[in-house]
Scaffold this motif. Structure first.
Motif, PDB file in Angstrom:
ATOM      1  N   VAL A  77       0.867  -1.182   0.000  1.00  0.00           N
ATOM      2  CA  VAL A  77       0.000   0.000   0.000  1.00  0.00           C
ATOM      3  C   VAL A  77       0.899   1.225   0.000  1.00  0.00           C
ATOM      4  O   VAL A  77       2.051   1.162   0.421  1.00  0.00           O
ATOM      5  CB  VAL A  77      -0.939   0.040   1.235  1.00  0.00           C
ATOM      6  CG1 VAL A  77      -1.928  -1.110   1.193  1.00  0.00           C
ATOM      7  CG2 VAL A  77      -0.148   0.019   2.533  1.00  0.00           C
ATOM      8  N   GLY A  78       0.356   2.338  -0.451  1.00  0.00           N
ATOM      9  CA  GLY A  78       1.107   3.580  -0.416  1.00  0.00           C
ATOM     10  C   GLY A  78       2.191   3.656  -1.474  1.00  0.00           C
ATOM     11  O   GLY A  78       2.262   2.854  -2.401  1.00  0.00           O
ATOM     12  N   SER A  79       3.084   4.622  -1.293  1.00  0.00           N
ATOM     13  CA  SER A  79       4.102   4.895  -2.301  1.00  0.00           C
ATOM     14  C   SER A  79       5.514   4.577  -1.841  1.00  0.00           C
ATOM     15  O   SER A  79       6.473   4.851  -2.567  1.00  0.00           O
ATOM     16  CB  SER A  79       4.030   6.374  -2.707  1.00  0.00           C
ATOM     17  OG  SER A  79       4.228   7.209  -1.573  1.00  0.00           O
ATOM     18  N   SER A  80       5.683   4.008  -0.630  1.00  0.00           N
ATOM     19  CA  SER A  80       7.033   3.685  -0.172  1.00  0.00           C
ATOM     20  C   SER A  80       6.997   2.552   0.838  1.00  0.00           C
ATOM     21  O   SER A  80       5.963   2.286   1.462  1.00  0.00           O
ATOM     22  CB  SER A  80       7.703   4.910   0.455  1.00  0.00           C
ATOM     23  OG  SER A  80       7.048   5.289   1.651  1.00  0.00           O
ATOM     24  N   SER A  81       8.139   1.889   1.009  1.00  0.00           N
ATOM     25  CA  SER A  81       8.298   0.841   2.006  1.00  0.00           C
ATOM     26  C   SER A  81       9.677   0.957   2.632  1.00  0.00           C
ATOM     27  O   SER A  81      10.673   1.232   1.932  1.00  0.00           O
ATOM     28  CB  SER A  81       8.161  -0.558   1.384  1.00  0.00           C
ATOM     29  OG  SER A  81       6.818  -0.862   1.079  1.00  0.00           O
ATOM     30  N   TYR A  82       9.750   0.720   3.937  1.00  0.00           N
ATOM     31  CA  TYR A  82      11.028   0.667   4.636  1.00  0.00           C
ATOM     32  C   TYR A  82      11.629  -0.713   4.402  1.00  0.00           C
ATOM     33  O   TYR A  82      10.968  -1.733   4.600  1.00  0.00           O
ATOM     34  CB  TYR A  82      10.812   0.910   6.128  1.00  0.00           C
ATOM     35  CG  TYR A  82      12.076   1.180   6.914  1.00  0.00           C
ATOM     36  CD1 TYR A  82      12.944   2.194   6.533  1.00  0.00           C
ATOM     37  CD2 TYR A  82      12.381   0.440   8.051  1.00  0.00           C
ATOM     38  CE1 TYR A  82      14.096   2.464   7.256  1.00  0.00           C
ATOM     39  CE2 TYR A  82      13.526   0.704   8.789  1.00  0.00           C
ATOM     40  CZ  TYR A  82      14.381   1.712   8.387  1.00  0.00           C
ATOM     41  OH  TYR A  82      15.528   1.973   9.114  1.00  0.00           O
ATOM     42  N   THR A  83      12.881  -0.753   3.975  1.00  0.00           N
ATOM     43  CA  THR A  83      13.492  -2.029   3.590  1.00  0.00           C
ATOM     44  C   THR A  83      14.702  -2.309   4.486  1.00  0.00           C
ATOM     45  O   THR A  83      14.551  -2.485   5.685  1.00  0.00           O
ATOM     46  CB  THR A  83      13.872  -2.003   2.105  1.00  0.00           C
ATOM     47  OG1 THR A  83      14.806  -0.945   1.845  1.00  0.00           O
ATOM     48  CG2 THR A  83      12.638  -1.796   1.239  1.00  0.00           C
ATOM     49  N   ALA A  84      15.886  -2.366   3.903  1.00  0.00           N
ATOM     50  CA  ALA A  84      17.097  -2.524   4.711  1.00  0.00           C
ATOM     51  C   ALA A  84      17.206  -1.344   5.664  1.00  0.00           C
ATOM     52  O   ALA A  84      16.855  -0.207   5.306  1.00  0.00           O
ATOM     53  CB  ALA A  84      18.323  -2.578   3.797  1.00  0.00           C
TER      54      ALA A  84
END
Length: 355
Positions: A77-84
Motif C-alpha cells: 500500500v502507499g508509495s514507499s516501504s522501509y526495507t534494509a
C-alpha cells in the motif's frame, strides 16, 4: 644509505597519474595514493579521513538487518516501504519491487561482503518510477560542501541509473537538489565514484519538523522525470548495489566497514528492534491488583521521540505511554497466575518518512 622519497603531486595531478604497480605517491595536503599501474589516481588514503565514522550514510553495506533481509511485492500500500535498515524503496505509477540482501550475487568480487538486489516491476507509464533512498536529519547538512559518493553496482542488462542528492526544508523554502550523475551499469560489478559540490545554503530560509537531506538512486523512471533523471526510462529488471559511501572529501576513499555494533548503533539512532523478553512488575497499592507495568530504556538514544509498537504475552490491554528519546513505558493487566506478564518485542521508529 639511500632514502626513498615518494613523488609529490597535487590532487589534480594525481587524478591523471597512473604510475607503477605498488607505487606510493604523496598527494599534497590530502594524504597518499597507492597506484596499481592501471588506474588513474590510484587508491587515495586521506590523513584527515582515517578516523572512524566518515561515511555520512548509515548501513551502506547492509550489514544491519533488524528489519529483515527480504521484502516482496512492495509497497503493498502507499508509495514507499522501509526495507534494509536506513533505506526506503519509493515508487510511482504502479511500479513495485522485490528486494533482498544476499551474499549470493557477489561474483567472486572480494571488495564487497554482501549486496542488495532490487528487482523492479515497472508500471511502464510516464509517471512510473523506482527509487532507492536514505534520509539524514538536517536540511543544511551538505550545504556548500564538497562531497564524494562511491558505490558498487551492476544490472542484469547494460543500462543507466540516475544518482541524485538534495534536501527538504519542510517549509515554504524551495528544496535544493543536484543530479550527481548517471551511472552506466553493466552485467558485471563496477565501481562508481563521484565528487561534487552541493549548493550553498539559501540567503533566507526556515526549517520545519523533520527537515533533512537525502540521497536517491533512480533505478527507472518514465517521461515525467526526464528532466530530473536525464531520461533513464522505465525498466523491469534486477539491480545489485553494494558498499554505498558518502563523505565530505575531494576524493572517494575505500569503503569504511565498521564493526557490527558500531554500525548498528548508527542505525539505532533512527530505528531499533528488540526481541528480548522483558518482564513487567505489579504496580498500585493493592497486593492483589493485576495491573503491571515498567519502563524500558532504548539500546541507543533516538534522534527524537520515536513511534513505538510492542507485542506482549500474558498481558491484557498492553499500552505504550511516556515515550521519549531515551525510552518508553508499558502498562496493562496480567492475565496469568503462573507466568509473568512480559514484552516480547518492540520496534522504535524515528526514521524520516518519504513524502
Amino acid at each position: 644509505m639511500p632514502v626513498l622519497i615518494p613523488k609529490k603531486l597535487t590532487t589534480l595531478q594525481n587524478a591523471a597519474y597512473i604510475g607503477l604497480d605498488g607505487e606510493l605517491v604523496t598527494v599534497i595536503g590530502l594524504g597518499v595514493a597507492l597506484h596499481d599501474g592501471e588506474t588513474p589516481g590510484g587508491t587515495i588514503y586521506e590523513r584527515q579521513k582515517m578516523i572512524s565514522g566518515r561515511n555520512l550514510l548509515r548501513n551502506g553495506d547492509f550489514a544491519v538487518q533488524q528489519n529483515g533481509n527480504s521484502w516482496l511485492g512492495i509497497p503493498t500500500v502507499g508509495s514507499s516501504s522501509y526495507t534494509a535498515d536506513g533505506w526506503f524503496y519509493q515508487r510511482g505509477g504502479g511500479s513495485t519491487a522485490n528486494i533482498a540482501i544476499s551474499e549470493s550475487y557477489l561474483d567472486n568480487n572480494l571488495q564487497i561482503q554482501r549486496a542488495l538486489r532490487l528487482t523492479t516491476f515497472s508500471g511502464g507509464g510516464s509517471s512510473a518510477f523506482s527509487v532507492f533512498s536514505e534520509r539524514i536529519p538536517g536540511a543544511l547538512l551538505f550545504s556548500g560542501k564538497t562531497l564524494s559518493l562511491s558505490f558498487w553496482a551492476k544490472c542484469n542488462t547494460a543500462r543507466s541509473i540516475a544518482v541524485e542528492i538534495g534536501n527538504d526544508f519542510k517549509s515554504v523554502v524551495t528544496n535544493q537538489r543536484l543530479l550527481i550523475g548517471k551511472a552506466d551499469l553493466t552485467t558485471q560489478w563496477k565501481y562508481f565514484s563521484y565528487t561534487f559540490k552541493f549548493p550553498d545554503r539559501p540567503t533566507v530560509f526556515t526549517r520545519g519538523v523533520d527537515h533533512h537531506s537525502w540521497l536517491y538512486f533512480w533505478l527507472e523512471a518514465g517521461d515525467d522525470y526526464n528532466s530530473r533523471t536525464g531520461g533513464i526510462s522505465t525498466y523491469s529488471g534486477s539491480f545489485d548495489l553494494a558498499d554505498v559511501q558518502l563523505e565530505e572529501s575531494e576524493v572517494s576513499t575505500p569503503f569504511e566497514r565498521l564493526e557490527y555494533h558500531k554500525s548498528r548503533e548508527k542505525v539505532r539512532e533512527h530505528f531499533e528492534v528488540v526481541t528480548s523478553v522483558i518482564s513487567l512488575g505489579k504496580y498500585g497499592d493493592n497486593i492483589t491488583d493485576a495491573k503491571v507495568g515498567g519502563y524500558i530504556p532504548f539500546g541507543t538514544t533516538k534522534r527524537k521521540a520515536p513511534t513505538v509498537t510492542a507485542t506482549y504475552d500474558f498481558l491484557t490491554g498492553g499500552a505504550v505511554f511516556g515515550v521519549s528519546e531515551q525510552g518508553f513505558n508499558v502498562s496493562g493487566t496480567a492475565n496469568s497466575a503462573t507466568s509473568p506478564a512480559r514484552v516480547l518485542t518492540y520496534k522504535a521508529d524515528s526514521e524520516i518518512q518519504p513524502t
